[in-house]
Design a protein around this motif. Structure first.
Motif, short mmCIF file in Angstrom:
data_model
loop_
_atom_site.label_atom_id
_atom_site.label_comp_id
_atom_site.label_asym_id
_atom_site.label_seq_id
_atom_site.Cartn_x
_atom_site.Cartn_y
_atom_site.Cartn_z
N SER A 122 42.90 47.95 36.00
CA SER A 122 43.13 46.77 36.84
C SER A 122 44.14 47.07 37.95
N ASN A 123 43.94 46.39 39.09
CA ASN A 123 44.91 46.50 40.18
C ASN A 123 45.99 45.41 40.09
N LYS B 220 49.34 44.23 38.76
CA LYS B 220 50.53 44.91 38.27
C LYS B 220 51.71 43.96 38.02
N ASP C 18 50.27 39.35 41.53
CA ASP C 18 48.90 39.84 41.72
C ASP C 18 47.84 38.96 41.07
#
Length: 265
Positions: free
Chosen positions: A133-134, A136, A140
């Motif tokens: 996953s992006n 963080k 986000d």
């Protein structure tokens, strides 16, 4: 004079009946439990490692072992009754179970309806995402779909953070966290807010599938849910929990399930 005597007699009989009825209605649950020889515990049987079913379908877990030991020391058998989590407080209040013992967070909202034992574990509400996953941080999560268990402490913890909630795409609620984790793995949600104890349990079993963010939605304490009127039962449970802490039994159960002693003093 006879009418007065008759009236006094009738009044005395009524008061006696009411008094007896009142006394029978206030028999403490602890007395009933010991008389019946059975303690009925409500739980979500999909909440590992606190309470869940093994491959043979038996209910096992950290809370299960603690509850069985408490039953032994009370001199009663322990019966576990699976209940939908969003209705478990009502099930307790309606006397369909004796207590709730299943990683239950002590919250102000719940304390309005039921009582709790002394806290025995500390927990956090963490954010779990897929390994690739992006996402963080909390920031986000903007525009993302986040999963929580229906009517859980995770749901309440998430909704307290209005800055995050107001920027989400959606909050998707699940009957249990196992289904939510499956949807997270399949990409149907972007993140899951869940109890740290459960999240880390699944992370250890699936280290290549999930990861935990550094951000969280706050700390909390676990306790055993007890009806407000059952003061004698609460005192007995607190006494036995203290005894299990002193003699090291609670620590041994903790080490079995978590690999270390995380019991609150």
């Amino acid at each position: 004079m006879r009418k007065k005597i008759l009236l006094v007699s009738i009044l005395s009989i009524v008061l006696l009946i009411v008094g007896c009825s009142s006394q029978s209605n206030t028999i403490n649950s602890l007395d009933k439990i010991k008389e019946n020889g059975e303690l009925i515990i409500g739980l979500d049987d999909n909440f590992p490692p606190m309470g869940f079913r093994d491959k043979e379908g038996n209910i096992v877990g950290f809370d299960i072992d603690l509850a069985k030991e408490l039953g032994n020391r009370m001199g009663v058998k322990v019966k576990f009754k699976p209940v939908e989590w969003d209705g478990i407080v009502l099930t307790l209040v309606n006397k369909n179970i004796d207590i709730v013992w299943n990683g239950m967070t002590i919250t102000e909202n719940r304390k309005k309806k039921i009582n709790f034992s002394k806290p025995y574990l500390e927990n956090k509400q963490i954010i779990v995402v897929k390994k690739d996953s992006n996402i963080k941080s909390k920031d986000d999560l903007k525009g993302k779909s986040v999963g929580v268990q229906l009517e859980s402490s995770s749901w309440y913890a998430l909704n307290k953070d209005k800055q995050v909630v107001n920027n989400l795409k959606e909050i998707r609620q699940y009957p249990n966290n196992v289904e939510a984790l499956m949807d997270l793995k399949a990409g149907r949600i972007d993140a899951l807010v869940v109890d740290e104890i459960l999240g880390r349990y699944y992370l250890n079993k699936n280290p290549k599938s999930y990861e935990i963010l550094n951000d969280d939605f706050g700390k909390e304490l676990y306790g055993i849910g007890i009806r407000k009127e059952d003061t004698k039962l609460k005192q007995e449970i607190d006494r036995i929990l203290d005894e299990m802490k002193r003699d090291g039994t609670a620590s041994k159960i903790s080490e079995k399930w978590f690999g270390k002693d995380i019991i609150l003093e």
